[in-house]
Motif scaffolding. Structure first.
Motif, PDB file in Angstrom:
ATOM      1  N   PRO A 126      11.710  -1.188  26.029  1.00  0.00           N
ATOM      2  CA  PRO A 126      12.529  -1.882  27.031  1.00  0.00           C
ATOM      3  C   PRO A 126      12.115  -3.335  27.261  1.00  0.00           C
ATOM      4  O   PRO A 126      12.898  -4.112  27.826  1.00  0.00           O
ATOM      5  N   ALA A 127      10.909  -3.701  26.840  1.00  0.00           N
ATOM      6  CA  ALA A 127      10.470  -5.094  26.981  1.00  0.00           C
ATOM      7  C   ALA A 127      10.974  -5.974  25.837  1.00  0.00           C
ATOM      8  O   ALA A 127      10.734  -7.183  25.832  1.00  0.00           O
ATOM      9  N   GLU A 128      11.688  -5.373  24.896  1.00  0.00           N
ATOM     10  CA  GLU A 128      12.203  -6.108  23.741  1.00  0.00           C
ATOM     11  C   GLU A 128      13.684  -6.366  23.922  1.00  0.00           C
ATOM     12  O   GLU A 128      14.472  -5.431  24.102  1.00  0.00           O
ATOM     13  N   LEU A 129      14.083  -7.625  23.880  1.00  0.00           N
ATOM     14  CA  LEU A 129      15.491  -7.987  23.985  1.00  0.00           C
ATOM     15  C   LEU A 129      16.099  -8.135  22.590  1.00  0.00           C
ATOM     16  O   LEU A 129      15.519  -8.782  21.716  1.00  0.00           O
ATOM     17  N   SER A 170      14.100  -7.490  35.876  1.00  0.00           N
ATOM     18  CA  SER A 170      12.956  -8.119  35.234  1.00  0.00           C
ATOM     19  C   SER A 170      12.727  -7.462  33.877  1.00  0.00           C
ATOM     20  O   SER A 170      13.060  -6.282  33.680  1.00  0.00           O
ATOM     21  N   LEU A 171      12.182  -8.215  32.945  1.00  0.00           N
ATOM     22  CA  LEU A 171      11.951  -7.731  31.588  1.00  0.00           C
ATOM     23  C   LEU A 171      11.035  -6.515  31.615  1.00  0.00           C
ATOM     24  O   LEU A 171       9.995  -6.525  32.266  1.00  0.00           O
ATOM     25  N   GLY A 172      11.447  -5.470  30.922  1.00  0.00           N
ATOM     26  CA  GLY A 172      10.678  -4.235  30.887  1.00  0.00           C
ATOM     27  C   GLY A 172      11.290  -3.118  31.711  1.00  0.00           C
ATOM     28  O   GLY A 172      10.909  -1.950  31.556  1.00  0.00           O
ATOM     29  N   MET A 173      12.242  -3.460  32.598  1.00  0.00           N
ATOM     30  CA  MET A 173      12.953  -2.423  33.341  1.00  0.00           C
ATOM     31  C   MET A 173      13.730  -1.533  32.368  1.00  0.00           C
ATOM     32  O   MET A 173      14.236  -2.011  31.353  1.00  0.00           O
ATOM     33  N   THR A 174      13.833  -0.253  32.686  1.00  0.00           N
ATOM     34  CA  THR A 174      14.537   0.667  31.803  1.00  0.00           C
ATOM     35  C   THR A 174      16.022   0.795  32.148  1.00  0.00           C
ATOM     36  O   THR A 174      16.789   1.346  31.362  1.00  0.00           O
TER      37      THR A 174
END
Length: 251
Positions: A126-129, A170-174
């Motif tokens: 989830p931290a990967e866009l 925020s980055l990393g949210m599922t």
């Protein structure tokens, strides 16, 4: 096909985040691409891999086939895209998405809940866009009913998603979308072979089962601004950052 989007199409895109241009793709390109995909369906599809195909792409070996890429680079679609994005990265592959008839081989194909592509993908970190700027979809089969594997989208959802990305995410949210978006059914895109869908990356969308008797087939092209990889986070929070030709129309 007109080489540029009309003023009405641009206004609709700004408001809804999506436009559908009817009969946009030359029929000979549609026929050739569909024949190629139909051969793969009859000869090469592995029914034990339907989940993987659905998450990534059907006919993975055809994504960069010249007859598939011709749907983008020999059809006039690239010119229409230039009405929205001034400078794009090269388009080198397609995602072939098929919704199989619900009874095909007794295979259960997973649905896709409301989501924004490339954000908190269930099959990735989830931290990967894995985001982009614009989705172009070339329709290769009739989609005549909402339950025939149609894509369902939230009109204006690109604006709501940008606000969520700015204020709560925020980055990393599922979570892929906020609750008030995730519970919506969305509007179905009903279309015929040769129709073209242009959809802002931030428009939330979902895809359900195909209750018709025929596969629903769409070739999708993910189009990125040439600097998208350097400004992914900014593009999530500002829906028009990468759409320079539209910026004068926003005031």
């Amino acid at each position: 096909m007109a080489a540029h989007l009309t003023a009405h199409e641009k206004d609709t895109f700004i408001r809804d985040g999506i436009i559908v241009r009817r009969n946009a793709i030359p029929p000979e390109l549609i026929v050739t691409a569909r024949q190629l995909i139909d051969r793969w369906l009859s000869r090469d599809m592995d029914l034990t891999r339907v989940d993987a195909y659905t998450q990534r792409t059907f006919a993975p070996d055809l994504g960069d086939h010249p007859d598939i890429l011709a749907l983008f680079d020999q059809s006039g679609v690239a010119d229409l895209v230039a009405s929205l994005i001034r400078r794009t990265a090269p388009v080198t592959t397609a995602q072939i998405q098929i919704r199989l008839p619900a009874v095909a081989g007794g295979t259960h194909q997973p649905v896709k809940a409301m989501h924004v592509d490339g954000v908190a993908c269930p099959h990735h970190n989830p931290a990967e866009l894995r985001t982009f700027t614009l989705l172009a979809g070339v329709v290769l089969s009739p989609i005549s009913a909402p339950d025939a594997g149609a894509l369902h989208y939230v009109p204006g959802g690109h604006l709501a998603m940008a606000e969520w990305f700015r204020s709560e995410w925020s980055l990393g949210m599922t979570e892929q979308v906020p609750p008030h978006i995730g519970t919506q059914h969305g509007e179905p895109v009903l279309a015929q072979p040769g129709d073209l869908l242009l959809m802002h990356h931030l428009v939330p969308h979902a895809v359900g089962h195909n209750a018709s008797s025929e596969p629903r087939v769409v070739a999708y092209f993910r189009i990125s601004h040439e600097r998208h990889h350097q400004q992914r986070l900014d593009a999530l929070r500002d829906p028009w950052r990468e759409y320079e030709p539209l910026q004068p129309l926003l005031a």
